[in-house]
Write a protein that holds these residues in place. Structure first.
Motif, mmCIF file in Angstrom:
data_model
loop_
_atom_site.group_PDB
_atom_site.id
_atom_site.type_symbol
_atom_site.label_atom_id
_atom_site.label_comp_id
_atom_site.label_asym_id
_atom_site.label_seq_id
_atom_site.Cartn_x
_atom_site.Cartn_y
_atom_site.Cartn_z
ATOM 1 N N ALA A 131 -0.557 0.917 -9.571
ATOM 2 C CA ALA A 131 -1.092 -0.340 -9.056
ATOM 3 C C ALA A 131 -0.261 -1.529 -9.516
ATOM 4 C CB ALA A 131 -2.544 -0.500 -9.511
ATOM 5 N N ALA A 132 0.173 -1.525 -10.782
ATOM 6 C CA ALA A 132 0.982 -2.626 -11.301
ATOM 7 C C ALA A 132 2.306 -2.723 -10.559
ATOM 8 C CB ALA A 132 1.215 -2.443 -12.798
ATOM 9 N N VAL A 133 2.958 -1.581 -10.350
ATOM 10 C CA VAL A 133 4.236 -1.577 -9.632
ATOM 11 C C VAL A 133 4.049 -2.073 -8.205
ATOM 12 C CG1 VAL A 133 6.079 -0.113 -8.734
ATOM 13 C CG2 VAL A 133 5.227 0.237 -11.060
ATOM 14 N N ALA A 134 2.986 -1.617 -7.541
ATOM 15 C CA ALA A 134 2.755 -2.003 -6.151
ATOM 16 C C ALA A 134 2.478 -3.497 -6.023
ATOM 17 C CB ALA A 134 1.591 -1.198 -5.576
ATOM 18 N N VAL A 135 1.605 -4.030 -6.865
ATOM 19 C CA VAL A 135 1.271 -5.451 -6.783
ATOM 20 C C VAL A 135 2.491 -6.312 -7.084
ATOM 21 C CG1 VAL A 135 -0.078 -7.298 -7.846
ATOM 22 C CG2 VAL A 135 -1.185 -5.131 -7.260
ATOM 23 N N LEU A 136 3.261 -5.928 -8.091
ATOM 24 C CA LEU A 136 4.462 -6.703 -8.417
ATOM 25 C C LEU A 136 5.526 -6.577 -7.325
ATOM 26 C CD1 LEU A 136 4.745 -6.057 -12.250
ATOM 27 C CD2 LEU A 136 3.921 -8.099 -11.070
ATOM 28 N N PHE A 137 5.550 -5.456 -6.647
ATOM 29 C CA PHE A 137 6.439 -5.322 -5.489
ATOM 30 C C PHE A 137 6.061 -6.348 -4.419
ATOM 31 C CE2 PHE A 137 6.981 -3.533 -1.203
ATOM 32 C CZ PHE A 137 8.368 -3.411 -1.155
ATOM 33 N N GLY A 138 4.764 -6.507 -4.180
ATOM 34 C CA GLY A 138 4.319 -7.511 -3.218
ATOM 35 C C GLY A 138 4.683 -8.918 -3.638
ATOM 36 N N GLY A 177 0.808 -1.214 0.000
ATOM 37 C CA GLY A 177 0.000 0.000 0.000
ATOM 38 C C GLY A 177 0.837 1.257 0.000
ATOM 39 N N GLY A 178 1.947 1.240 0.735
ATOM 40 C CA GLY A 178 2.837 2.395 0.741
ATOM 41 C C GLY A 178 3.425 2.670 -0.628
ATOM 42 N N VAL A 179 3.813 1.606 -1.326
ATOM 43 C CA VAL A 179 4.328 1.770 -2.692
ATOM 44 C C VAL A 179 3.237 2.328 -3.598
ATOM 45 C CG1 VAL A 179 5.194 0.538 -4.717
ATOM 46 C CG2 VAL A 179 6.089 -0.016 -2.453
ATOM 47 N N ALA A 180 2.012 1.818 -3.456
ATOM 48 C CA ALA A 180 0.910 2.293 -4.290
ATOM 49 C C ALA A 180 0.647 3.776 -4.070
ATOM 50 C CB ALA A 180 -0.357 1.478 -4.001
ATOM 51 N N VAL A 181 0.602 4.189 -2.814
ATOM 52 C CA VAL A 181 0.339 5.594 -2.493
ATOM 53 C C VAL A 181 1.443 6.486 -3.046
ATOM 54 C CG1 VAL A 181 0.162 7.264 -0.605
ATOM 55 C CG2 VAL A 181 -1.051 5.083 -0.458
ATOM 56 N N ALA A 182 2.698 6.067 -2.857
ATOM 57 C CA ALA A 182 3.815 6.874 -3.347
ATOM 58 C C ALA A 182 3.817 6.966 -4.866
ATOM 59 C CB ALA A 182 5.136 6.283 -2.848
#
Length: 262
Positions: free
Chosen positions: A73-80, A57-62
């Motif tokens: 959203a793609a970057v955040a989900v793939l980070f997870g 979520g922090g990556v998504a917000v940033a």
């Protein structure tokens, strides 16, 4: 001089189990002096889920401050996916592939195969697409809170299934952990998931829990009929289904109701 061994607890939620859960569920380079009792780490799975969800979520917000929501959203989900080493995605893919077997014995053999077929790849890609689309449809605050709840309840659902569903009649880490997990520890883990979800999304936790519970019941019934019980891969499928359903529900709720703290 040998390293001291961690005590094996008999009940409750041992604090050292958090370290074992982090080591088991993520790719964070954490080394313990001795192998943890996995049954003692299982109740901490929802807590680790909350940590992963907060990071995603922090990556998504940033990222939403820098790029369009879909890219963020793609970057955040793939980070997870990277943080967890696609741990649960792999379980979903193996389960989907194994459903193509003709008998419980053959399906259990397919579960052991590390290679992925068309069903598995489709299931894994489908899970990622659904999560990316859902996160992109949410605002920054709602995305953060919903990701924390989704990751928490997804792992809480897996703990619940471990506590009530029979394991597959073969050896394996997931099946052995299910046999060793006491109902009390399972209840503690599920309660922790509920509390964390309530803190993150307020009353939204009720429909979120209903969605995760429905998904886990469907997967558990399917596993009982197709495999004779649950295994580690099937528990990964439970987590993925629960996580996706929670995020889908979040997209519907945000159209009609504000998040309690946003």
């Amino acid at each position: 001089m040998s390293a001291p061994r961690l005590p094996t607890p008999t009940s409750g939620l041992p604090a050292w189990g958090l370290l074992g859960a982090i080591q088991f569920l993520t790719r964070i380079p954490l080394r313990l002096r001795s192998a943890p009792d996995l049954a003692g780490a299982v109740p901490w799975f929802p807590v680790v889920g909350a940590m992963v969800g907060a990071a995603v979520g922090g990556v998504a917000v940033a990222m939403m401050e820098l790029v369009p929501p879909l890219v963020a959203a793609a970057v955040a989900v793939l980070f997870g996916v990277a943080v967890t080493g696609a741990f649960h995605e792999d379980g979903l893919a193996d389960t989907a592939d194994a459903m193509g077997g003709w008998s419980p014995e053959q399906r259990r053999e397919i579960l052991k195969d590390s290679r992925h077929g068309s069903y598995g790849v489709a299931a894994m890609c489908g899970s990622i697409v659904v999560r990316v689309a859902c996160v992109a449809a949410l605002g920054p605050a709602v995305a953060f809170a919903s990701l924390v709840a989704a990751h928490t309840l997804g792992r809480g659902a897996a703990v619940a299934v471990m506590g009530v569903a029979p394991p597959v009649p073969t050896e394996g880490l997931g099946a052995d952990s299910s046999r060793a997990l006491s109902p009390r520890r399972a209840a503690v883990g599920v309660t922790a998931a509920m509390v964390i979800a309530a803190l993150s999304v307020g009353w939204w936790m009720v429909p979120f829990m209903a969605a995760a519970a429905c998904g886990s019941v469907v997967v558990a019934i399917m596993a009982r009929r197709a495999f004779g019980g649950v295994s580690g891969d099937i528990l990964g499928a439970v987590e993925q289904v629960g996580e996706c359903l929670v995020l889908i529900v979040a997209t519907g709720l945000t159209l009609r109701h504000p998040l309690w703290w946003a």
